[in-house]
Structures are given as C-alpha cells and as structure tokens.
Design an enzyme around this catalytic site. Sequence first.
Site, PDB file in Angstrom:
ATOM      1  CG  LEU A   1      -1.797  -1.267   1.383  1.00  0.00           C
ATOM      2  CD1 LEU A   1      -2.634  -1.168   2.657  1.00  0.00           C
ATOM      3  CD2 LEU A   1      -2.683  -1.477   0.169  1.00  0.00           C
TER       4      LEU A   1
ATOM      5  NE  ARG B   1       0.807  12.104  10.028  1.00  0.00           N
ATOM      6  CZ  ARG B   1       0.521  11.022  10.745  1.00  0.00           C
ATOM      7  NH1 ARG B   1       0.778  11.005  12.052  1.00  0.00           N
ATOM      8  NH2 ARG B   1      -0.020   9.965  10.179  1.00  0.00           N
TER       9      ARG B   1
ATOM     10  CD  GLN C   1      -6.711   3.659  -2.702  1.00  0.00           C
ATOM     11  OE1 GLN C   1      -5.541   3.678  -2.298  1.00  0.00           O
ATOM     12  NE2 GLN C   1      -7.737   3.459  -1.893  1.00  0.00           N
TER      13      GLN C   1
ATOM     14  CG  ASP D   1       4.190   3.830   6.145  1.00  0.00           C
ATOM     15  OD1 ASP D   1       3.980   2.613   6.318  1.00  0.00           O
ATOM     16  OD2 ASP D   1       3.491   4.723   6.664  1.00  0.00           O
TER      17      ASP D   1
ATOM     18  N   GLY E   1      -4.716  -0.476  17.295  1.00  0.00           N
ATOM     19  CA  GLY E   1      -5.825  -1.388  17.478  1.00  0.00           C
ATOM     20  C   GLY E   1      -5.388  -2.596  18.287  1.00  0.00           C
TER      21      GLY E   1
ATOM     22  CG  ASN F   1       2.978   8.124   9.952  1.00  0.00           C
ATOM     23  OD1 ASN F   1       2.403   7.769   8.938  1.00  0.00           O
ATOM     24  ND2 ASN F   1       2.960   7.411  11.066  1.00  0.00           N
TER      25      ASN F   1
ATOM     26  CE1 TYR G   1      29.904  20.857 -25.267  1.00  0.00           C
ATOM     27  CE2 TYR G   1      30.143  22.617 -23.647  1.00  0.00           C
ATOM     28  CZ  TYR G   1      29.361  21.920 -24.546  1.00  0.00           C
ATOM     29  OH  TYR G   1      28.055  22.273 -24.727  1.00  0.00           O
TER      30      TYR G   1
ATOM     31  NE  ARG H   1      57.372  26.420 -22.764  1.00  0.00           N
ATOM     32  CZ  ARG H   1      58.416  25.829 -22.212  1.00  0.00           C
ATOM     33  NH1 ARG H   1      59.642  26.262 -22.487  1.00  0.00           N
ATOM     34  NH2 ARG H   1      58.249  24.818 -21.375  1.00  0.00           N
TER      35      ARG H   1
END
Length: 469
Positions: free
Chosen positions: A8, A15, A80, A110, A147, A236, A395, A448
């Site tokens: 996910l 944040r 999503q 994360d 939870g 986060n 260059y 030179r």
Amino acid sequence: MPFTAIVLAAGEGTRMKSRHPKVMHKVLDKPLVWWPVTAARKAGASRIVVIIGNGAQEVKDFFAQEETSTDTTPVEFVEQKERLGTGHAVKVARDQLGAFSGPVVVLAGDTPLIKPETIQSLVEKAKAEHDACTVLTMTPDDVAGYGRVVVDDKDHVQAIIEDKDCTPEQCATLKECNSSIYCFCGRRLSENIDKITNDNAQGEYYLPDMIKIFVGMGEPVGWIHCPDYHEVLGVNNRVQLAQVTKVIQHNINEQLMLSGVSMLDPDQVWIGPEVTVGQDTTLLPQTILFGKSSVGSNCTVGPNSRLVNAQVGDGCTVDESVIVESIVENDVNIGPRAYLRGHTHMLNGSKAGTHVELKNSTVGEGSKVPHLSYIGDTVMGKNVNIGGGSITCNYDGKHKSHTELGDHVFIGSDTMMVAPVKIGDNALIGASSCITKDVPAGALALERNHQIIKEGWADAYWKRLEKED
C-alpha cells in the site's frame, strides 16, 4: 513459498511536508517503498503489486529504472485514483487484476524495517492453519493509538478493537496490537472484500474490517507475534524517517564489522543495502557508500568520501574524494579531494591526486594525474605522468572530443591539450604548452610565445605608483 504481495503506497503523506510522495523519501539512498518490496522479493513473493496514488508517476519511474538494471521480480502497479482507505485499495487491486489465489500478504509502503523472515513466518502460519486471514501482531512499548487484538481460548482472533473504542479495562489488559500487516487467503479475500462498508466518520473502507467479516462468517482468523515491534513501525514524518535510517544504518554497519570491516566511528558511516565491502578495509568518518558500490579488501576509504555505483578493487586509498559511476582497479590512490565521474576507469597502480577531476576517461596502469588537473574523454596508456594544472580541452561548446595519450607520455605542468588530439608513446610535452596538433611517438612538443624582457621597467612602475599615492 510463493505468494502475492500487495504494498500500500498511495497515501498523501501530508506530515512529510513535501512535494514528493511519502514512500519516495529515502532511507540510505533507497525510497521507503523499496524496502518492503525488497523484503517481499527476498521472502519469495511470486507477484508484487504496488498500490499507487499520490505521486504515482514518480513511484513508477523509480521501479522502471531499477528493473532495467537488475534481475528481480517485476512490480505491477494499480492506481487508486480515489483514496478511500486500505480496504478500498485492495478492492481496486482485485477489480483491476482479477481475483487473487494463494496467499496474499498486505504490506505498508512506509515500513522499511520489515524483514523477509517475518513475512515468510506469516505466510507459513497462514498456510499451515488454513486461515482466512493471519494478522501480524506486535507489543510496542506504548500501545496508545494502536488497534488491540482480542484472541479466544482457541487462539483465534475474535476482534480488533481500535484504541479510541477500548474500554478502560481493555486498555489496561490488551497489549497485543495490530501491525496492519496481514496474510489473506486470496480466494476468500477476493470473494468477500466487497462486504467492507464505509459506515464510519471518515467515510472510508478499512481493511481491518475484514477480520470482523470473517469472524462473523465463522472463518478462522489467526495471528503471529512479531518479536521486535520496530520492524512494523511506519514512517509518517521526517523525524521518524531519521529514526528508522539510524536503525538500518546500525544494522548494516554491524554486519559489515562482524564480517571483517573496520570503522573508526560507525555512527559516521552510511552504507546502502546493496553495497559490498571486503575484509580488512577501513571506513573512516563521514564516508558514504551508496548504490551498487563495491569496495575490495585492504582499502582505506575516507574521511569525507562518497561513492555511488563505484567499483573499487583491493589495496586502494580513497581520501576525501567522490567517485560516481566509475571503476577503480587494484592498488590505486585517489585524493585528497579528487572527483571521478562519468564512467572513468583507473587501472592497477594508477593515481588521481589532489584536486583532480576525471570524467569518462581511462587512466592506464601506473599512470598518474597527481594534482590540479582536469582530464575528460581521454584514453591514457601506461606509466603516463600528467603535470599539475593540465587540462584536456574536450568541449567546444557543442561537441565533446577525445584525447589519446600513448604509453610513457610525460605532460609538463600547465599544459592544454585541445581535443581531438593524439600524443604518441614516449612523447614529452614542455610545460605551459597548448597542444592543438597530434604529437608523434618519441617527440618533444613545445608551444610558447617568445619571452620579452624590458630591463628596469618594473622599478619605474613601482616608483610611479609611489608618487601617485
């Protein structure tokens, strides 16, 4: 054991206070999302699906570049477009890819500390118990905000109670917490994911609701404890990003030191996860090794050195220098304060000294660019000596041109070699020359103007200035 991994990675990550998606912020040169994807690969995932949303193209571009340079399990993407929760993300994946079969592990993009062994244990437990879902649990020092997992006397999960819904008694007694990492039976997940509703204050579809749905159906829901809860902590904000970086830095450095690498101060050495370092090499403070860099044995790197996708052989010294996308063979001395880039190749016994820049050049065996020089788009033979202050003028404002130096060439100090130009074997270039034409082997080349001397001019000049004061 093959399984599908769903990572996910669609969240806004507000944040982080950034224009970039949260999962693209780096831990030791690798985006956050790379770590769980890589852990899933190492654990044996046969299919990896990354759910993208915020900053979707940036995530796609990273993995597209990575997969062109490595032989890895490719990443599939599901966008999503409406971020309506974790349950909605899995439903979108099912709708776009079709029904899942076999074990399906859902990971957070994360969580960079998750280990392949933990994912393997989760899958093995789910397969052995034939669970509809197996929850990876943890016991953090502070359970607030997590939870809580409720288990019955048959060791099956009965519910996950969100912290805000816990009674005081549950807060005091329930310590096993949901890590938000799961292993589902793909068939049962696909058949029942539509039963999740958004009947909540946020109006979102939450994946943990599948636990309640399966329990209500009489389907078994198992759990397995993660011994180190740090593994499943998410990032986060940038403070947490620095914290997990410190953990991974410590783990990588510890493994290297146990394998025979010395570090004067491990806290001041940062090494990416794909870097290799040989035995008896010393890494001094403020050293950074990123990308797919490798350093051989008996080397000293640092202090203040940075290597990115650099290959360094045995017995080398890299002192206060930067090496990017270049190869250094054995017994090479670099620095202090040298810069190698653009696929430079230094052969055995060569040297790039103080304030030397090498770009897209080959420095032959035993050849030396000791100090204060720029060598670009050059092929150099063996035992060449470049005097201080010398430059290859490669260059013209539009095109890059090449310089070729044969074996045993001696370039005097303050020499300009205007490409394209070839200097043959054993040639000698006088100091302060501007070489615009090829020099044959064994020749001396000088360019030179005549020196002009005006006797007494300087004395008169200083006297004139004194009178003006």
